[in-house]
Enzyme design. Structure first.
Site, PDB file in Angstrom:
ATOM      1  CD  GLU A 423      -3.178  -0.980   2.081  1.00 39.32           C
ATOM      2  OE1 GLU A 423      -3.045  -0.207   3.024  1.00 39.32           O
ATOM      3  OE2 GLU A 423      -4.175  -1.718   1.923  1.00 39.32           O
ATOM      4  CD  GLU A 514      -4.379  -5.623   2.340  1.00 41.58           C
ATOM      5  OE1 GLU A 514      -5.090  -4.661   2.709  1.00 41.58           O
ATOM      6  OE2 GLU A 514      -3.154  -5.670   2.518  1.00 41.58           O
TER       7      GLU A 514
HETATM    8  C1  BMA Z   1      -4.890  -3.322   5.051  1.00 38.02           C
HETATM    9  C2  BMA Z   1      -3.581  -3.923   5.447  1.00 38.02           C
HETATM   10  C3  BMA Z   1      -3.208  -3.617   6.837  1.00 38.02           C
HETATM   11  C4  BMA Z   1      -4.362  -3.403   7.736  1.00 38.02           C
HETATM   12  C5  BMA Z   1      -5.646  -3.855   7.138  1.00 38.02           C
HETATM   13  C6  BMA Z   1      -6.834  -3.618   7.986  1.00 38.02           C
HETATM   14  O1  BMA Z   1      -4.908  -2.397   4.109  1.00 38.02           O
HETATM   15  O2  BMA Z   1      -2.605  -3.684   4.538  1.00 38.02           O
HETATM   16  O3  BMA Z   1      -2.343  -2.539   6.896  1.00 38.02           O
HETATM   17  O4  BMA Z   1      -4.136  -3.996   8.919  1.00 38.02           O
HETATM   18  O5  BMA Z   1      -5.820  -3.192   5.964  1.00 38.02           O
HETATM   19  O6  BMA Z   1      -7.067  -2.254   8.197  1.00 38.02           O
END
Ligand code: BMA
Length: 816
Positions: A423, A514
């Site tokens: 990120e 993610e």
């Molecule tokens: C994401 C991850 C983490 C984080 C998660 C939850 O973007 O890359 O940095 O813990 O979200 O917020």
């Protein structure tokens, strides 16, 4: 080669301490302090807050060791440190021989002439990594925006160690200190092989394996080097001068057995042996490698650009989750714990894991297990959620780190991709820094130097055969970083954005690396870190174990939308887990239906670092939350799923299997109180690697005159390759007329059988006092159906027989 391991017992002391205590290497100072009863359990209650001094203190580790003539007689002697965490001075017999400042690097120091016959002493003097970061930050000419967490330490960007140890939105702040990986003295007179890296060029079924090896040559001489792989051998004789050098070899393999990700073939591994012989002995390096043609396929198409892994010509839909460090204290990790977590990933039908960039490059055992189990690994480099410095010294340090890690890991067939960071590229758009004061354009220049010119260039140089992807998420400059049509995507609108689960259905990404939804861990686990009286989502103690500031509000708000509100904490935990499972089910079934447009779902997150409310499907210690049981179903290679649209209900079949299947698709509408009101069965043929709408029903036909809140629809796809079952409800769970149901659990013919007189939703069976998991759980049971259950103990994975009084059964109707 002579080897003297310095692992094992050491002694340590710290700032203001007047004694030496026994410490264990590899390990970390927290684990040692706990073992010596110097500090309380750091996870218990709010102990974290009173333990912040540990990371801000300096520590010294020392060990005495005996050196014999064998070692001293060697031309060259080195100290090989596979992991020092982090800022350390190394002192041998009172003489300073070097320093380190990167926990992710392998450091070697020349010990030639520095050891005495008999007793010697090594001391490793660690200065606080937290203080080091603060000093580096002061010296740095530019301000680097810092996102802070509820409990944290500043300036992590300036220190090369696991970033989440400074506190995260799921993790405590414990910046560890110590000798966290093997430490060994090596003596040698013939060239020592420092590393090998292979690359593979395919020509039909045949493969040319290129082997590059790095040698540390202690003394000039003539040496015979030979490489053997799968019965083939090659070699050369060379006159080498002292110093470091690289040599290349090539081995041709005719139609070798291939390594496949699980579900597509065997995980065949070949033994590679490289040997150096000289007048004064030999040195051999031996490891297992896999032969596979793995590509990241990115072809422009009408929707943007594809993004998927193709292994040996077969496209692979990546079904997986994100991996974070499995403990704040690496000293506590064991091979069994790694294996337990990875077995659970496999049991939930995963074939891919992403090692997220805020932790550490994992232990060798992790990758060995992924090779054996056929899990594809998306490997981030360890940079996360921040801008970073980019001065010469920092970049040089990073280049060495990338080189060390790629050389250590590249031969694992499981590693599918190197990724620059987590990120950081996206941060320009979403970072919560003061945009008036700090301009992203200024930081971009630093980012390019670090990401493209250092991390990317080094990874490509060391391992040209493997894809390097700049960041997660990224579109490699072709679109905004988190654009859905190119590259990978992090989809957070439902969790961070607070949107309803149906919002997932509006998203059409190519590969989702993610997305997640939180739940609470079991009360058994919470009971280990707090008192029962703190069992309330909003108690100060529970809030300490919930690091997302809006976490509880997001969970409870959505819960009130979908469920009748539970009034016991135990039920709240249970429903939070159902809700989390439903969020991931909605997203993943949808994205799997988009196959082959979308080719991967890696949810956030597989595991936890400590006992906490989080996005994980496995709680700290490896226990399965509801999501993990549900993942086993929605990640099944063969999936039947529903889409409700207007007045109709679509039934889809998605297959990640490579063969054509024949089977029956049965769809039934049943009253929750019992009685089938609609039923349809048809023969189906399921093509390999397809996702298709198989049948559309009119809602009114399915309801057959009954009220929508009384009906559940079930689809069963039965094929020779197994069965997929799914359910649909026309109303929210809170609106359903759930009947009171009588459930019975009996042991029949060696297995546990669950039966019910009426529908029981999200049946959860618990084995009290036992650690392990059931083969299924959080499932719907309905009249006339009996569900067979088995329990697998955590210690050996074996099925064990349970008796009725060890079992506790819950279902949704019982929560109100
Ligand atoms: C994401 C991850 C983490 C984080 C998660 C939850 O973007 O890359 O940095 O813990 O979200 O917020």
């Amino acid at each position: 080669m002579e080897k003297l391991s310095l692992n094992g017992e050491w002694q340590f002391t710290g700032d203001g301490m007047d004694k030496w205590l026994p410490g264990e290497v590899p390990g970390d100072v927290f684990t040692d302090l706990i073992r010596a009863s110097e500090i309380p359990d750091p996870y218990y209650g709010k102990n974290e807050l009173v333990l912040q001094w540990v990371g801000k203190s300096d520590w010294v580790y020392k060990k005495e060791f005996a050196v014999g003539p064998e070692l001293l007689g060697r031309e060259k002697v080195v100290l090989d440190c596979r992991g020092l965490d982090t800022v350390a001075g190394i002192v041998i017999n009172g003489q300073r021989i070097g320093r380190t400042e990167n926990a992710h690097r392998r450091y070697e120091f020349d010990l030639s002439g520095k050891l005495d016959p008999g007793e010697n002493e090594i001391r490793i003097e660690f200065s606080s990594a937290v203080n080091h970061g603060l000093e580096k930050r002061k010296e740095y000419p530019r301000e680097i925006p810092e996102h802070r967490y509820p409990v944290d330490q500043p300036a992590r960007q300036f220190v090369r160690k696991a970033q989440c140890q400074y506190g995260w939105d799921w993790g405590p702040c414990f910046p560890t200190v110590g000798i966290w990986r093997d430490i060994t003295i090596r003596g040698f007179s013939v060239p020592r092989i420092r590393y090998t890296i292979t690359d593979q060029e395919f020509d039909g079924n045949d493969v040319k394996v290129g082997l590059r090896a790095g040698f540390d040559v202690p003394r000039a001489g003539r040496y015979k080097i030979s490489a053997r792989l799968s019965g083939e051998e090659t070699g050369k004789e060379l006159s080498l001068k002292p110093g470091y050098r690289e040599e290349n070899f090539e081995i041709d393999l005719k139609d070798p057995e291939l390594w496949w990700p699980r579900g597509y073939g065997d995980q065949h591994l070949h033994r590679l042996r490289l040997e150096v012989r000289g007048d004064e002995g030999r040195h051999e390096l031996s490891k297992k490698i896999g032969i596979r043609d793995l590509k990241l396929v990115r072809n422009e198409d009408s929707g943007g650009e594809s993004f998927y892994f193709e292994v040996n010509g077969t496209p692979v839909f990546a079904r997986g989750a994100n991996w974070i460090p499995a403990d704040s204290f690496p000293g506590r990790m064991t091979a069994e714990r790694y294996e337990g977590l990875l077995d659970s990933a496999v049991a939930a039908n995963m074939n891919a894991l992403r090692i997220w960039g805020g932790g550490y490059y994992e232990d060798d055992i992790f990758y060995e297990l992924c090779d054996e189990k056929g899990i594809l690994v998306w490997q981030d480099f360890m940079f996360a959620c921040s801008a970073y410095p980019a001065d010469e010294e920092f970049l040089e340090n990073v280049e060495r780190e990338v080189e060390d890690q790629v050389r250590r890991l590249a031969d694992h067939p499981s590693i599918a991709l190197w990724c620059g960071d987590n990120e950081n590229e996206w941060l320009g758009e979403r970072g919560d820094y003061d945009r008036e004061r700090i301009s992203w354009a200024d930081l971009l220049d630093d980012y390019r130097r670090l990401n493209e010119e250092t991390i990317g260039r080094t990874a490509r140089r060391e391992d040209p055969g493997r894809a390097f992807w700049p960041s997660s998420p990224s579109s490699e400059g072709k679109a905004p970083p988190n654009d859905e049509s190119v590259g990978d995507t992090h989809y957070w609108d439902v969790w961070h954005g607070g949107k309803p689960f149906s919002d997932y259905l509006t998203s059409e990404p190519r590969f989702v690396s993610e997305f997640g939804y939180q739940s609470f861990p079991s009360t058994e686990l919470l009971g280990k870190v707090m008192d029962d009286k703190d069992f309330n989502p909003a108690s100060p103690m529970m809030e300490h174990h919930q690091r997302h500031p809006d976490g509880n509000a997001l969970i409870t708000r959505r819960m009130a939308d979908n469920f009748r509100f539970p009034f016991s904490f135990e039920d709240f935990v249970y429903i939070s887990q159902i809700q989390q499972g439903l969020a991931m089910k909605t997203a993943i079934e949808h994205w799997r239906r988009l196959k082959p447009y979308c080719m991967g779902t890696i949810y956030w997150q597989l595991n936890d670092i400590w006992p906490v409310a989080s996005w994980s499907s496995l709680e700290y210690g490896g226990g399965w939350k509801g999501l993990h049981y549900m993942a086993k179903r929605f990640y099944s290679p063969l999936l039947v799923s529903f889409v409700e649209e207007g007045g109709s209900l679509e039934v889809w079949v998605t297959s990640d299997l490579d063969e054509r299947l024949r089977g029956t698709l049965r769809v039934e509408a049943t009253k929750l109180s019992g009685g089938t009101v609609f039923s349809d069965a048809r023969e189906v043929e399921v093509g390999p690697q397809t996702s298709e709408l198989r049948k559309k029903y009119r809602r009114e036909d399915l309801l057959a005159g009954e009220k929508s809140e009384d009906i559940m629809v079930r689809a069963v796809l039965s094929t020779t390759e197994g069965e997929s079952v799914n359910f649909h409800f026309f109303e929210r769970f809170k609106s359903l007329q759930l009947p009171e149901a009588e459930l019975s659990l009996t042991r029949e013919e060696g297995s546990l059988n669950l039966k019910t007189d009426r529908a029981a939703l999200f049946v959860r069976v618990k084995a009290t006092g036992l650690e392990g998991h059931f083969d299924k759980n959080f499932f719907h049971a309905f009249p006339g159906q009996s569900t067979k259950l088995s329990f697998h103990s955590k210690s050996d994975g074996e099925e064990i027989e349970l008796t009725g009084d060890q079992l506790e059964v819950k279902h949704l109707r019982q929560t109100y």
